[in-house]
Design an enzyme around this catalytic site. Sequence first.
Site, PDB file in Angstrom:
ATOM      1  N   HIS A  96     -59.573  14.230  43.382  1.00 44.63           N
ATOM      2  CA  HIS A  96     -60.915  14.043  42.828  1.00 44.63           C
ATOM      3  C   HIS A  96     -61.987  14.140  43.903  1.00 44.63           C
ATOM      4  O   HIS A  96     -61.686  14.040  45.097  1.00 44.63           O
ATOM      5  CB  HIS A  96     -61.024  12.697  42.110  1.00 44.63           C
ATOM      6  CG  HIS A  96     -60.483  11.534  42.882  1.00 44.63           C
ATOM      7  ND1 HIS A  96     -59.133  11.222  42.918  1.00 44.63           N
ATOM      8  CD2 HIS A  96     -61.088  10.600  43.642  1.00 44.63           C
ATOM      9  CE1 HIS A  96     -58.943  10.148  43.652  1.00 44.63           C
ATOM     10  NE2 HIS A  96     -60.108   9.750  44.119  1.00 44.63           N
TER      11      HIS A  96
ATOM     12  N   GLU B 152     -58.288   2.937  52.938  1.00 43.35           N
ATOM     13  CA  GLU B 152     -59.167   4.096  52.795  1.00 43.35           C
ATOM     14  C   GLU B 152     -58.935   5.108  53.914  1.00 43.35           C
ATOM     15  O   GLU B 152     -59.275   6.279  53.784  1.00 43.35           O
ATOM     16  CB  GLU B 152     -60.627   3.630  52.869  1.00 43.35           C
ATOM     17  CG  GLU B 152     -61.327   3.490  51.555  1.00 43.35           C
ATOM     18  CD  GLU B 152     -61.500   4.819  50.850  1.00 43.35           C
ATOM     19  OE1 GLU B 152     -60.808   5.019  49.833  1.00 43.35           O
ATOM     20  OE2 GLU B 152     -62.314   5.653  51.280  1.00 43.35           O
TER      21      GLU B 152
ATOM     22  N   ARG C 241     -68.027  11.683  48.938  1.00 40.28           N
ATOM     23  CA  ARG C 241     -66.736  11.168  49.402  1.00 40.28           C
ATOM     24  C   ARG C 241     -65.851  12.381  49.279  1.00 40.28           C
ATOM     25  O   ARG C 241     -65.660  12.923  48.183  1.00 40.28           O
ATOM     26  CB  ARG C 241     -66.255  10.016  48.517  1.00 40.28           C
ATOM     27  CG  ARG C 241     -64.767   9.645  48.684  1.00 40.28           C
ATOM     28  CD  ARG C 241     -64.473   9.131  50.081  1.00 40.28           C
ATOM     29  NE  ARG C 241     -63.133   8.538  50.207  1.00 40.28           N
ATOM     30  CZ  ARG C 241     -62.033   9.200  50.579  1.00 40.28           C
ATOM     31  NH1 ARG C 241     -62.098  10.501  50.827  1.00 40.28           N
ATOM     32  NH2 ARG C 241     -60.895   8.565  50.690  1.00 40.28           N
TER      33      ARG C 241
ATOM     34  N   HIS D  14     -54.589  10.119  46.482  1.00 39.12           N
ATOM     35  CA  HIS D  14     -53.824   9.042  47.127  1.00 39.12           C
ATOM     36  C   HIS D  14     -52.651   8.617  46.260  1.00 39.12           C
ATOM     37  O   HIS D  14     -52.573   8.979  45.077  1.00 39.12           O
ATOM     38  CB  HIS D  14     -54.694   7.830  47.476  1.00 39.12           C
ATOM     39  CG  HIS D  14     -55.892   7.645  46.589  1.00 39.12           C
ATOM     40  ND1 HIS D  14     -55.795   7.228  45.292  1.00 39.12           N
ATOM     41  CD2 HIS D  14     -57.209   7.863  46.812  1.00 39.12           C
ATOM     42  CE1 HIS D  14     -57.000   7.169  44.766  1.00 39.12           C
ATOM     43  NE2 HIS D  14     -57.891   7.559  45.649  1.00 39.12           N
TER      44      HIS D  14
ATOM     45  N   HIS E 105     -60.185  14.364  47.679  1.00 41.49           N
ATOM     46  CA  HIS E 105     -58.970  13.705  48.181  1.00 41.49           C
ATOM     47  C   HIS E 105     -58.075  13.239  47.045  1.00 41.49           C
ATOM     48  O   HIS E 105     -58.450  13.305  45.874  1.00 41.49           O
ATOM     49  CB  HIS E 105     -59.347  12.513  49.069  1.00 41.49           C
ATOM     50  CG  HIS E 105     -59.922  11.354  48.295  1.00 41.49           C
ATOM     51  ND1 HIS E 105     -61.190  11.365  47.756  1.00 41.49           N
ATOM     52  CD2 HIS E 105     -59.402  10.145  47.960  1.00 41.49           C
ATOM     53  CE1 HIS E 105     -61.410  10.228  47.127  1.00 41.49           C
ATOM     54  NE2 HIS E 105     -60.347   9.455  47.225  1.00 41.49           N
TER      55      HIS E 105
ATOM     56  N   GLU F 149     -56.786   4.467  41.197  1.00 39.61           N
ATOM     57  CA  GLU F 149     -58.133   4.030  41.609  1.00 39.61           C
ATOM     58  C   GLU F 149     -58.970   3.693  40.391  1.00 39.61           C
ATOM     59  O   GLU F 149     -59.162   4.538  39.520  1.00 39.61           O
ATOM     60  CB  GLU F 149     -58.798   5.151  42.420  1.00 39.61           C
ATOM     61  CG  GLU F 149     -60.294   4.959  42.665  1.00 39.61           C
ATOM     62  CD  GLU F 149     -60.904   6.128  43.443  1.00 39.61           C
ATOM     63  OE1 GLU F 149     -60.276   6.576  44.431  1.00 39.61           O
ATOM     64  OE2 GLU F 149     -61.988   6.600  43.059  1.00 39.61           O
TER      65      GLU F 149
END
Length: 456
Positions: free
Chosen positions: A207, A229, A159, A164, A162, A168
């Site tokens: 992360h 997402e 993944r 946000h 990124h 999370e």
Amino acid sequence: MKTSLLYLLALPAVYGAPTSNPPLRGSEVLLGYSASNTVSDQNTDDIPYVPVPGQTDTADLGAYLDFSDAESPQPMRGSTGGTDPGPRNENYDRINSDKLAPPGTDEGQTINAQWPMGLSHNRLGLNGSGWARQENEVVMPGATLMAGVDMRLEAGAYRELHWHVASEWSLVLNGSCRIETVNENGQTFVDDVSEGDVWFFPPGVPHSIQALDDGVEFLLIFDDGSFSEDNTFLATEVFAHQPKAVLAKNFDLPVAAFDDIPEDELYIFPGTPAPANISEQNVTGSAGILPQSQSYSYHFSEQPAHEAQGGSVKIVDSQTFPISDNTAAALVTVHPGGMREIHWHPTSDEWTFFISGQARATLFTAPSTATTFDYRPGDVGYFPQSNSHYIENTGDEDLVFLEVLQTDQFSDVSLGQWIGSTPKQIVADTLHLPQSALDRLRTEKMYVVSGSTTEI
Ligand SMILES: *[C@@H]1O[C@H](CO)[C@@H](O)[C@H](O)[C@H]1NC(C)=O
Ligand SMILES: *[C@@H]1O[C@H](CO)[C@@H](O)[C@H](O)[C@H]1NC(C)=O
Ligand SMILES: *[C@@H]1O[C@H](CO)[C@@H](O)[C@H](O)[C@H]1NC(C)=O
Ligand SMILES: *[C@@H]1O[C@H](CO)[C@@H](O)[C@H](O)[C@H]1NC(C)=O
């Protein structure tokens, strides 16, 4: 203009089709009563069906109706309801018997407290590297406080790096992965997590996640019902949207160093397998590593479950996982016949994920609305703050599900403990229970009841 367009559209029909083709519209002769109207003589009243166990009991008893092998499941309970000649999709009716034939105690319309991830659009990763499905307010408008993502990464897949705006919290559902972060102080963190472990990344902390050799599937819960997402800050995009001269200046590198940076995001993509020795990926600057007490991971898989009467419960919140100061969770196992007791959460909405087995729950909202939902693995549930609910195992194998709250301490109020700990005279005056029942009320919180003492 309008007339000429219609004329043009009509031309091919006039010239190309056989004369027997009826026009698109009928005629005004069909309006209203006429002695020549035809009336169907088909009898829709003799639809054959066999009631399943519990279906002819009084509707207020509301036993779980197992329609999975029913000849022809019908929306009937006790003396209520009637047959359904269709149209309908029997597949839905078989797995949602409490929707087809609700208990008589359901009333009105609550929020929708169910979303199957199987109905979510699946975003497929590059080159067979994985996928991600999400639940958020778009598909579940009443779930305002939290959103969730079920993500799969094949062996070695990433993944993408990124960050946000939301926090999370994650539970690993299968396999294992390596997680890595750098916080605002430059402290670094790297760990390997496996099925049953959890991690937490505070808002804005960048992360990465890479699947180890066995691949990984994990669940992500964000502290914002409108999270998507598709709208995270990605390493590729932040590079792609800076002037190259600025990148060169920022990193003190020649512009040519950025000739091959990706033009589009990678999101989920194959990678070079992570080295088995995690220490090879331990990068530390002068700020050092993140102190153990602020760890972003918690090896929840190694925490033994607390036994309850009808199953078991494990709680993880900021008491033992301090960095997770806004997310608390309980992993609950309910044996066949058992039930997560009727309760509510005084400080937060609950976001629920069904991992295995099957269940039903009634969401009760003040003053008098109640809806019963049936759940299968991969389904999301949602119970707003202080709205009562139970979660009953309706199958013949263990039910396992996750309750996630937006709070620093996991807490719930047990209906049984409240009533059992209230003076009996008050309970008798209010609920009209017989003395024999008052004598058996419990002052303890049960979490999961076995159902073994139920005498219907
Ligand atoms: C993905 O597949 C494409 C086409 O087969 C190939 O050109 C590309 O190199 C692959 N990318 C990765 C990261 O494996
Ligand atoms: C993890 O995936 C493997 C492969 O499909 C499966 O055999 C195993 O049962 C899964 N584990 C869990 C806990 O679902
Ligand atoms: C990373 O290095 C630090 C010392 O700089 C050490 O304390 C820590 O245990 C290492 N972590 C791993 C996973 O090797
Ligand atoms: C793992 O990597 C570290 C850092 O590169 C190294 O010091 C250590 O010897 C390695 N351990 C093993 C078992 O190879």
